[in-house]
Each structure stands twice: as structure tokens, then as C-alpha cells.
Design an enzyme around this catalytic site. Structure first.
Site, mmCIF file in Angstrom:
data_model
loop_
_atom_site.group_PDB
_atom_site.id
_atom_site.type_symbol
_atom_site.label_atom_id
_atom_site.label_comp_id
_atom_site.label_asym_id
_atom_site.label_seq_id
_atom_site.Cartn_x
_atom_site.Cartn_y
_atom_site.Cartn_z
ATOM 1 N N ASP A 69 -10.485 -3.844 -5.314
ATOM 2 C CA ASP A 69 -9.627 -2.694 -4.447
ATOM 3 C C ASP A 69 -9.009 -1.296 -5.540
ATOM 4 O OD1 ASP A 69 -7.356 -1.178 -3.459
ATOM 5 O OD2 ASP A 69 -5.627 -2.638 -3.693
ATOM 6 N N HIS A 100 -8.103 -4.598 -0.274
ATOM 7 C CA HIS A 100 -7.093 -4.323 -0.047
ATOM 8 C C HIS A 100 -6.501 -4.260 1.485
ATOM 9 C CE1 HIS A 100 -4.518 -1.152 -0.826
ATOM 10 N NE2 HIS A 100 -4.251 -0.576 0.473
ATOM 11 N N SER A 150 0.662 -0.892 -0.193
ATOM 12 C CA SER A 150 -0.155 -0.066 -0.169
ATOM 13 C C SER A 150 0.980 0.876 -0.275
ATOM 14 C CB SER A 150 -0.829 -0.549 1.678
ATOM 15 O OG SER A 150 -1.411 0.769 0.928
#
Ligand SMILES: *[C@@H]1O[C@H](CO)[C@@H](O)[C@H](O)[C@H]1NC(C)=O
Ligand SMILES: *[C@@H]1O[C@H](CO)[C@@H](O)[C@H](O)[C@H]1NC(C)=O
Length: 408
Positions: free
Chosen positions: A348, A378, A191
Site C-alpha cells: 500500500d 490498500h 483511507s
């Protein structure tokens, strides 16, 4: 009777709070609903504390996360775990200590945790476990970096912390001290951590460093803030755990801008067609109608307003800065970065950031392994242990580690 009524009402309220309509292609939707309800509760508590003047909501959320999830550096018979500092930045270092017949050099991995440049820590249980698994399975020294976080730090501080710790670890003396093979060091992160990893390798190309990372492994990375209406943003805006407005808020926190700009970003007003500050060659780098295969584009339409909100790109030049948005790098830079592993998840908002970057790297001649999870969401890779254990979490984590084992 009264008791029954109350329990029924409470259960109904609970189910209402937890229930979300989710695509059935998601891994274990009910578990995800519960996980999401926990996160939403953290957010509500954070917001409430903010409103009541107890502190910034991000501080409050991080406080609870660390209370619930923080761990000390616990060494075992086969693993030495140390909290220390690299170039002034806190890091947790995992070193396998299993006795070996022949002394040898180990692999190395620099890892950046996720959390929107604002939340979480490498000292959390889930990241601690991930790094232990990596250290053990890869016979590698893992450096998990606790770079500075918003709202105490903003771009480019997080990026500089990532760059400093990477350069520190790659210095010949430090590698020798940890018995790490200079030819076998990876950079990785998930991320916002994947954003930092991608930005750091690009900078190292420009710096012409002698010791380089052998590979980069980017886990559902966030790579651009110019299009909040890619097909994956449109498709997954309401899918836990990373909602579309939350990603806009993270960007604004990172870039030290007002959260009031979120609706403008979400409308793509900052990249409207009438803006001279948005050059054509920048548009081409995020042009998903070209960079994504049709199976991901589906029937989604581009959102490019004819008229926008004029001065945002001038006020926030970091939106166009490759150190914040590595997808905007020039092909010449991309062509010199190490081979990449890129994990993406179908459910996501950041799926297309990763897919577009993979495509651009391939076009620049870089070897790319794309690992796409049709049932992934995610953050899933760190949900691989009880009580937040998802099948896609365990699967993706071991595939990622296997890739490192074969390529590092
Ligand atoms: C980088 O290294 C190459 C080859 O060693 C050299 O030709 C080039 O001038 C260097 N660039 C910089 C910016 O130092
Ligand atoms: C986007 O820009 C248009 C044209 O300037 C404006 O009317 C609209 O209110 C803006 N939308 C947002 C959310 O800022």
C-alpha cells in the site's frame, strides 16, 4: 475453427487486460488482478464519459458504484438501520435491537468511509456489512457518515462535515437518545476516512470538549501530501488498487487544485530544498529516515530535489494544514489524543503514512496498537464478502473489530 480462433484471441486479450505482475506475498493475487481490472474499467468508463461530455469522471464512477453496490437501509429483527441526518449531513445509523434482560448503555462508533474524499458511500454494501458486523459484535450504535465529496465539495468541507457529525453525536442529548455510554464512543475510518477521523480527534483536543472519543481506529489512513516518495510510495506505486498517481489526483481534487500538478507532487517538487515556505520543523514531522524502522526503509533513498517549483505551497497552503494532513500536528496536540489502533498494509502506498503517525503518537506518549498485514493491500478490509472476498480482508476486519471490543 473460426469460433475457436476468436475465443482464443478474446481470452488472450482478456488475460492481457487482467494480468499484472504482482508480488507473491500479496493475498490471493489473481483475485486482486480481477478486482483491479473491474476498477480500471470503471475508471476508463468514467474518463470516456468525461471526454464525451456526459459529466465529471468522478460523478460517473460514483454513479456506477452506487448502481452496483448501493443498498437501502434494511432493518432486521436484531438490527434497526436508519438513514437520517446529523447536523445536516446524511448518516446511516445501525442500532442493535436484540432484547436484553437488563437495559444498558451501548458502545458507539462514528465511522468515515474511504474513497479519496471523492468516491464511495457509507450506503454501499461493503460498508453496510462492515457496520452491521460492528454493531452486532460490539453491541454498539454505529454512525456511518456520508460526508460531502469532491468534486462538489473540497477541503475543508469534508473535514467540517466530519467534525459536525462527530460533535452532534457526542452531545449529551443525542447520546442519551441512542442509549450510548458517553465514556465508550470511538471514532474510526479507512483511507480518506481515516484521515478525517485523525483530523477530528486532533481538533477535539484543541476545542477542550467535555465528551471525548475514548479511542481512535485508523485503517490504512492517508495523512500527508508532502512526500510522495516514502519507501511505501516507491515500493507500491504500481500495486493495485491505489496507484501512486491516483493518490496524487485524489489530493489535488480534495484541495481543489488542478490535476496538472500531479507530476510536480510526485516529483516532490513542492518540498524541494530551495523552498523557504517548507520549514525545517515540518520536514522533521515526515522524516521517514528517522520515523520508520530499517525493515521498512530498506534501501530506499529520500527524494528531495535541490530546486523545485516555487509557489505551490503558497498557492495550496492546505498542503501544510494539519486539518488536511494530520501527520503534521504538533507533539503537544498529539500527546492529548485518545489511544489509537492503526492498521497498515505492506502492499500500500499509504503504509508509511500510518507507520509514521503511529511512531509520532508513541513519541508523544499515546498508546498505539499497530496492526500490520504483510499480505495486505490498500482497501483490503472492506473486501471481506462475496464476490470480492479476500482472506486478508476477513482477517483484518475481525482483528479490527476484536480490538474495538477489547478497548472500547
Ligand atoms: C481547557 O481546559 C483546561 C482544564 O479544564 C483549562 O485549563 C484550559 O484553559 C482550557 N483551554 C481552552 C482553550 O479552553
Ligand atoms: C521540478 O522542478 C524543476 C526545477 O524547477 C523543474 O526543472 C522540473 O521540470 C520540475 N518537475 C515537475 C514535474 O514539475
Amino acid at each position: 475453427m473460426k469460433f475457436l480462433t476468436v475465443s482464443l484471441l478474446l481470452s488472450a486479450a482478456f488475460a492481457y487486460y487482467v494480468y499484472l505482475p504482482l508480488p507473491d506475498t500479496l493475498s490471493e493475487p489473481w483475485k486482486l488482478m480481477v478486482l483491479d481490472a473491474v476498477f480500471r474499467t470503471f475508471m476508463h468508463v468514467g474518463n470516456l464519459a468525461h471526454v464525451l461530455g456526459f459529466g465529471h469522471d468522478i460523478h460517473v464512477i460514483n454513479y456506477f458504484v452506487m448502481k452496483a453496490e448501493g443498498t437501502g437501509p434494511q432493518s432486521s429483527q436484531t438490527m434497526q438501520v436508519t438513514d437520517t441526518f446529523f447536523a445536516g449531513v446524511p448518516v446511516r445509523v445501525f442500532e442493535p435491537t436484540k432484547p436484553v434482560r437488563q437495559p444498558h448503555l451501548k458502545r458507539g462508533v462514528v465511522y468515515f468511509h474511504g474513497g479519496g474524499w471523492a468516491l464511495l458511500s457509507g450506503r454501499m454494501r461493503s460498508y453496510d456489512l462492515l457496520c452491521r458486523n460492528m454493531a452486532e459484535e460490539l453491541d454498539a450504535v454505529i454512525v456511518s457518515v456520508d460526508y460531502s465529496l469532491a468534486p462538489d465539495a473540497h477541503f475543508p468541507q469534508q473535514y467540517f462535515d466530519a467534525l459536525k457529525t462527530s460533535a452532534f453525536f457526542l452531545s449529551p442529548e443525542v447520546l442519551a437518545q441512542y442509549s450510548v455510554d458517553p465514556q465508550r464512543v470511538a471514532i474510526s475510518g479507512d483511507s480518506a476516512g481515516g484521515n478525517l477521523a485523525a483530523a477530528v480527534v486532533q481538533q477535539m483536543v484543541a476545542d477542550n470538549r467535555t465528551t471525548k472519543f475514548k479511542v481512535q481506529a485508523l485503517i490504512y489512513p492517508v495523512l500527508q501530501a508532502l512526500d510522495f516518495n516514502t519507501p511505501s510510495y516507491q515500493q507500491n506505486g504500481n500495486t493495485p488498487i491505489l496507484y501512486r498517481p491516483i493518490m496524487a489526483r485524489f489530493w489535488l481534487e480534495y484541495l481543489n487544485a488542478s490535476p496538472d500538478l500531479a507530476p510536480l507532487l510526485l516529483a516532490n517538487n513542492h518540498t524541494a530544498l530551495d523552498l523557504a515556505s517548507m520549514p525545517q520543523e515540518v520536514r522533521a514531522k515526515i522524516d521517514w529516515t528517522r520515523l520508520l524502522p530499517p525493515a521498512f526503509r530498506k534501501d530506499y533513498q529520500k527524494v528531495t530535489p535541490a530546486e523545485g517549483s516555487g509557489s505551490v505551497l503558497e498557492e495550496l497552503p492546505a498542503l501544510l494544514d494539519v486539518r488536511a494532513a494530520p501527520l503534521l500536528a504538533e507533539e503537544e496536540v498529539l500527546s492529548a489524543v485518545p489511544p489509537a489502533y492503526i492498521m497498515t498494509c505492506e502492499h500500500d502506498v499509504l503504509r508509511d503514512d500510518g507507520l509514521m503517525y503511529g511512531r509520532r503518537l508513541e513519541e508523544a506518549g499515546v498508546a498505539v496498537t499497530s496492526d500490520h498485514y504483510q499480505d495486505g493491500f490498500h482497501g483490503c478490509m472492506v473486501f471481506s464478502s462475496w464476490p470480492a472476498k479476500f482472506s486478508v480482508g476477513t482477517r483484518s476486519m475481525w482483528n479490527y473489530i476484536r480490538w474495538l471490543k477489547e478497548n472500547l
